[in-house]
Design an enzyme around this catalytic site. Sequence first.
Site, PDB file in Angstrom:
ATOM      1  N   LYS A  49       3.391   2.593  -2.514  1.00 27.87           N
ATOM      2  CA  LYS A  49       4.003   1.491  -1.766  1.00 27.87           C
ATOM      3  C   LYS A  49       5.185   0.928  -2.547  1.00 27.87           C
ATOM      4  O   LYS A  49       6.257   0.663  -2.004  1.00 27.87           O
ATOM      5  CB  LYS A  49       2.966   0.379  -1.500  1.00 27.87           C
ATOM      6  CG  LYS A  49       1.960   0.755  -0.428  1.00 27.87           C
ATOM      7  CD  LYS A  49       0.778  -0.217  -0.334  1.00 27.87           C
ATOM      8  CE  LYS A  49      -0.231   0.297   0.691  1.00 27.87           C
ATOM      9  NZ  LYS A  49      -1.458  -0.489   0.777  1.00 27.87           N
ATOM     10  N   GLN A  93      -4.389  -5.441  -1.699  1.00 30.13           N
ATOM     11  CA  GLN A  93      -4.976  -4.112  -1.516  1.00 30.13           C
ATOM     12  C   GLN A  93      -6.494  -4.205  -1.392  1.00 30.13           C
ATOM     13  O   GLN A  93      -7.160  -4.842  -2.215  1.00 30.13           O
ATOM     14  CB  GLN A  93      -4.575  -3.206  -2.700  1.00 30.13           C
ATOM     15  CG  GLN A  93      -4.984  -1.752  -2.555  1.00 30.13           C
ATOM     16  CD  GLN A  93      -4.263  -1.010  -1.415  1.00 30.13           C
ATOM     17  OE1 GLN A  93      -3.146  -1.354  -1.036  1.00 30.13           O
ATOM     18  NE2 GLN A  93      -4.904  -0.013  -0.861  1.00 30.13           N
ATOM     19  N   ASP A 116       0.236  -6.699   6.548  1.00 31.15           N
ATOM     20  CA  ASP A 116      -0.871  -5.842   6.974  1.00 31.15           C
ATOM     21  C   ASP A 116      -1.276  -6.120   8.421  1.00 31.15           C
ATOM     22  O   ASP A 116      -1.953  -5.296   9.046  1.00 31.15           O
ATOM     23  CB  ASP A 116      -2.115  -6.129   6.107  1.00 31.15           C
ATOM     24  CG  ASP A 116      -2.285  -5.144   4.964  1.00 31.15           C
ATOM     25  OD1 ASP A 116      -1.900  -3.977   5.121  1.00 31.15           O
ATOM     26  OD2 ASP A 116      -2.822  -5.564   3.918  1.00 31.15           O
TER      27      ASP A 116
HETATM   28  N1  GUN Z   1      -6.771  -0.230   1.733  1.00 29.43           N
HETATM   29  C1  GUN Z   1      -6.760   0.886   2.502  1.00 29.43           C
HETATM   30  N2  GUN Z   1      -5.900   0.754   3.531  1.00 29.43           N
HETATM   31  C2  GUN Z   1      -5.345  -0.470   3.400  1.00 29.43           C
HETATM   32  C3  GUN Z   1      -4.351  -1.183   4.142  1.00 29.43           C
HETATM   33  O1  GUN Z   1      -3.820  -0.724   5.167  1.00 29.43           O
HETATM   34  N3  GUN Z   1      -4.038  -2.413   3.676  1.00 29.43           N
HETATM   35  C4  GUN Z   1      -4.622  -2.959   2.591  1.00 29.43           C
HETATM   36  N4  GUN Z   1      -4.258  -4.187   2.230  1.00 29.43           N
HETATM   37  N5  GUN Z   1      -5.544  -2.330   1.872  1.00 29.43           N
HETATM   38  C5  GUN Z   1      -5.881  -1.091   2.273  1.00 29.43           C
END
Ligand code: GUN
Length: 282
Positions: A49, A93, A116
Site C-alpha cells: 500500500k 490494517q 476502507d
Molecule cells: N485486512 C485485510 N483486508 C483489509 C482491508 O481491506 N482493509 C483493512 N483495513 N485491513 C484489511
Amino acid sequence: MIIDGKKIAEDLRQNLKKEISNLKTTVKPCLVVILIGDNPASKIYVKNKEKSAGDVGIKSEVIKFETNISEKDLLKKIEDLNSDNNVHGILVQLPLPKHIDEGKVINTINPIKDVDGFHPVNVGNLSSGNEAMIPCTPLGCYLLLKEVIRDFNGKNVVIIGRSNINGKPMAQLLLRENCTVTVTHSKTKNIEKICREADIIVVAAGKAKILNKNWVNKNSVIIDVGINRILEKGSKKIVGDADFENIKNEVYAITPVPGGVGPMTIACLLKNTLKAYKNQIK
Ligand code: GUN
C-alpha cells in the site's frame, strides 16, 4: 476471456497519477496506515500500500505499534489523525489483536477519512444509495465487471460469502446497479444450482478452488476474490476460490489469481484516498 486485473489496475493508477500531478493545491493527498503487531500477511499488504501510494504521488505514512498497545492509546492516535488537516485517509490494517475492539476502532475514524469504507456512516450511505466511501475490494471487483458487462440491469448475481469487507458491500453495490443479487454462505442449500444459474458470480469464500465446473455455465462471469496459499505437488502456490485451470474455458470471463482482484484492491485504496482528499479540500 481472462480479465486482466493487473493491466486494469495499472491503467487506473496511471489515471490517478495524472490527476494528482495536475492538482493545483499545495497540500497533497496523504494516507496514514496504522499497523499493529507483526502479522506477516498484514506487513506485506501494508508495504504494498505504501509503495503504490508513493508511485502515484500520494504521501503515505505507516504508523507501527506493538501488539500490546492499549485500545485507549490507539483510539487517541486515530482522533489526532482525524483532526490533522494534512491527513486525508486513515486505514487501520485488520485483523487487530484480540484485546482491541475492531468496531470501536472503525467507529472512531472520521467517515470522511475512512478510505476502507468500513465506518457505519459509509456502510449506511452505500446501502441507502447515497454518496459513500466504497470498500476497496468490492469497488475493484465492480470496476473489473464493468470491463466485460455493458448493462448491469437485471443481471443475476450470486455472491459467495457474506463478510462486511467483501460480500455485503458487493451486494449493495450491485443492487445499486439494478442487478438481482443473491448472497450465499456456508449454510446455503443447493449452492451449486444457485451459482449455475447466475450471470455473475463473485466468490469470496476463503476456500481454495471450491468453485468448479459444476457451479458455472458458458455465459458466467467469475470474479475471484480468494487468496489461498496451498501446497501443490510439493511447492507453495497462491490460488483463488475458483478452480481457474479447470473452468477458464467453461465460462465467458474469469479473473485469475494472482493478477485479478488483488491489484485492483490497492488501486482502489488510492482512488478512495484521492476521493477523500477532494471531499476535504472542498
Ligand atoms: N485486512 C485485510 N483486508 C483489509 C482491508 O481491506 N482493509 C483493512 N483495513 N485491513 C484489511
